[in-house]
Scaffold this active site. Structure first.
Site, mmCIF file in Angstrom:
data_model
loop_
_atom_site.group_PDB
_atom_site.id
_atom_site.type_symbol
_atom_site.label_atom_id
_atom_site.label_comp_id
_atom_site.label_asym_id
_atom_site.label_seq_id
_atom_site.Cartn_x
_atom_site.Cartn_y
_atom_site.Cartn_z
ATOM 1 N N ASP A 19 -0.187 -42.446 20.942
ATOM 2 C CA ASP A 19 0.209 -41.372 21.854
ATOM 3 C C ASP A 19 1.650 -40.937 21.581
ATOM 4 O O ASP A 19 2.475 -41.725 21.125
ATOM 5 C CB ASP A 19 0.064 -41.866 23.302
ATOM 6 C CG ASP A 19 -0.007 -40.717 24.294
ATOM 7 O OD1 ASP A 19 -0.150 -39.552 23.859
ATOM 8 O OD2 ASP A 19 0.085 -40.979 25.508
ATOM 9 N N GLY A 20 1.941 -39.676 21.872
ATOM 10 C CA GLY A 20 3.314 -39.181 21.809
ATOM 11 C C GLY A 20 3.607 -38.207 20.682
ATOM 12 O O GLY A 20 4.771 -37.859 20.462
ATOM 13 N N GLY B 143 2.958 -35.035 20.588
ATOM 14 C CA GLY B 143 3.453 -33.781 21.169
ATOM 15 C C GLY B 143 4.923 -33.904 21.550
ATOM 16 O O GLY B 143 5.739 -33.025 21.244
ATOM 17 N N SER C 244 -12.903 -38.063 24.286
ATOM 18 C CA SER C 244 -13.879 -37.071 24.756
ATOM 19 C C SER C 244 -13.221 -36.117 25.757
ATOM 20 O O SER C 244 -13.745 -35.036 26.013
ATOM 21 C CB SER C 244 -15.108 -37.753 25.357
ATOM 22 O OG SER C 244 -14.729 -38.869 26.103
ATOM 23 N N ASN D 135 -10.085 -34.984 25.225
ATOM 24 C CA ASN D 135 -9.136 -34.143 24.490
ATOM 25 C C ASN D 135 -9.685 -32.732 24.204
ATOM 26 O O ASN D 135 -8.930 -31.841 23.805
ATOM 27 C CB ASN D 135 -8.691 -34.811 23.180
ATOM 28 C CG ASN D 135 -7.710 -35.953 23.385
ATOM 29 O OD1 ASN D 135 -7.703 -36.940 22.644
ATOM 30 N ND2 ASN D 135 -6.839 -35.840 24.389
ATOM 31 N N ARG E 51 -7.929 -29.640 25.720
ATOM 32 C CA ARG E 51 -6.696 -29.029 25.180
ATOM 33 C C ARG E 51 -6.982 -27.624 24.651
ATOM 34 O O ARG E 51 -8.127 -27.280 24.374
ATOM 35 C CB ARG E 51 -6.148 -29.924 24.071
ATOM 36 C CG ARG E 51 -5.736 -31.277 24.625
ATOM 37 C CD ARG E 51 -4.935 -32.056 23.623
ATOM 38 N NE ARG E 51 -4.566 -33.333 24.213
ATOM 39 C CZ ARG E 51 -3.617 -34.118 23.739
ATOM 40 N NH1 ARG E 51 -2.944 -33.751 22.672
ATOM 41 N NH2 ARG E 51 -3.342 -35.261 24.327
ATOM 42 N N ARG F 122 -1.310 -46.579 30.599
ATOM 43 C CA ARG F 122 -2.687 -46.380 31.073
ATOM 44 C C ARG F 122 -3.623 -46.487 29.878
ATOM 45 O O ARG F 122 -3.192 -46.455 28.725
ATOM 46 C CB ARG F 122 -2.841 -45.030 31.777
ATOM 47 C CG ARG F 122 -2.394 -43.842 30.961
ATOM 48 C CD ARG F 122 -2.682 -42.511 31.696
ATOM 49 N NE ARG F 122 -2.088 -41.389 30.984
ATOM 50 C CZ ARG F 122 -0.886 -40.865 31.281
ATOM 51 N NH1 ARG F 122 -0.155 -41.352 32.264
ATOM 52 N NH2 ARG F 122 -0.414 -39.841 30.581
ATOM 53 N N LEU F 123 -4.924 -46.611 30.192
ATOM 54 C CA LEU F 123 -5.910 -46.850 29.130
ATOM 55 C C LEU F 123 -6.643 -45.586 28.694
ATOM 56 O O LEU F 123 -7.266 -45.559 27.629
ATOM 57 C CB LEU F 123 -6.906 -47.931 29.561
ATOM 58 C CG LEU F 123 -6.260 -49.305 29.805
ATOM 59 C CD1 LEU F 123 -7.309 -50.311 30.261
ATOM 60 C CD2 LEU F 123 -5.543 -49.815 28.550
#
Ligand code: IPE
Ligand code: IPE
Ligand code: MG
Length: 228
Positions: free
Chosen positions: A17-18, A20, A63, A65, A68, A182-183
């Protein structure tokens, strides 16, 4: 050099993650963050030998995503296409067994075809890199429970046999980058007893040294699995 022992993580899962935020901090387009994210994946996969990690599962596209903007989804799909094209030979040479978890057959037909070819060509690899594509853990568990019910018994063992990860060891260590704790619907069943590590590093900045630090941290943890 860390030693492979009982305290080694066999199965490491990462929520990458990250991307963006990495791009935003540099006033670059989000797509550039995703591109650098792919480079971080490439470097990490190259570094796996000698770490004791038998399986690395990477959350690449959830699923959820699909929510976006269309342009971002299309950028991500194109990065996937380019990655397979550019890195498949190296995967084969380095003994990587590619595995895809998630509803990947619902992706664009040309991607499905490329993935089928990639799975076939890497089938004999010695260590597994599992990529979660169009993956949602709740959907996976529901489908596995349906399949188990159709066979007559809904037990944890029967459900497990129908998960995408049926042939993988349980997750030992989960790493999420970018500071989010978070998961996000990732491997909920498989992480029942996983150790977790949340780091602030943004995914494009995540290096093999970060992975080694995570493995060293894991080695100090006392796992109990409910016992004492
Ligand atoms: C992770 O980076 C990549 C995917 C989810 C595909 P993000 O795109 O979620 O980056 P942030 O969280 O917005 O920084
Ligand atoms: C989780 O990241 C999915 C991937 C890394 C592929 P997200 O950025 O989509 O998660 P949320 O929306 O912040 O929970
Ligand atoms: Mg994110």
């Amino acid at each position: 050099m860390s030693q492979v022992s009982e305290t080694s993580a066999r199965h490491v899962a990462i929520i990458m993650d990250g991307n963006g935020r990495w791009a935003k901090r540099r006033a670059l387009p989000r797509a550039m963050g995703h591109k650098r994210g792919v480079e971080a994946v490439r470097t990490l996969v190259r570094s796996l030998q000698g770490t004791g990690v038998e399986c690395l599962t990477l959350y690449a596209f959830s699923s959820e995503n699909w929510k976006r903007p269309e342009e971002e989804v299309s950028d991500l799909m194109n990065l996937m296409r380019n990655f397979i094209r550019s890195d498949l030979d190296e995967f084969v040479e380095n003994g990587v067994r590619l595995k895809i978890v998630g509803d990947w057959r619902a992706l664009a037909p040309d991607i499905v075809e490329m993935l089928e070819d990639a799975l076939e060509r890497t089938a004999n690899g010695s260590h597994t890199v599992a990529v979660a594509l169009n993956y949602g853990s709740q959907q996976e568990i529901a489908a596995a429970a349906r399949a188990a019910a159709a066979e007559g018994e809904i037990t944890p063992e029967a459900i497990e046999r129908h998960l995408f990860t049926a042939d993988l060891p349980p997750v030992d260590l989960l790493i999420r980058t970018s500071g989010e704790v978070r998961l996000s619907n990732f491997l909920l069943w498989q992480m029942a007893y996983a150790e977790m590590l949340f780091v602030d590093t943004l995914w494009p900045d995540f290096t093999p040294e970060h992975l080694q630090a995570a493995l060293d941290d894991f080695a100090t943890r006392e796992r109990r699995f409910g016992g004492r």
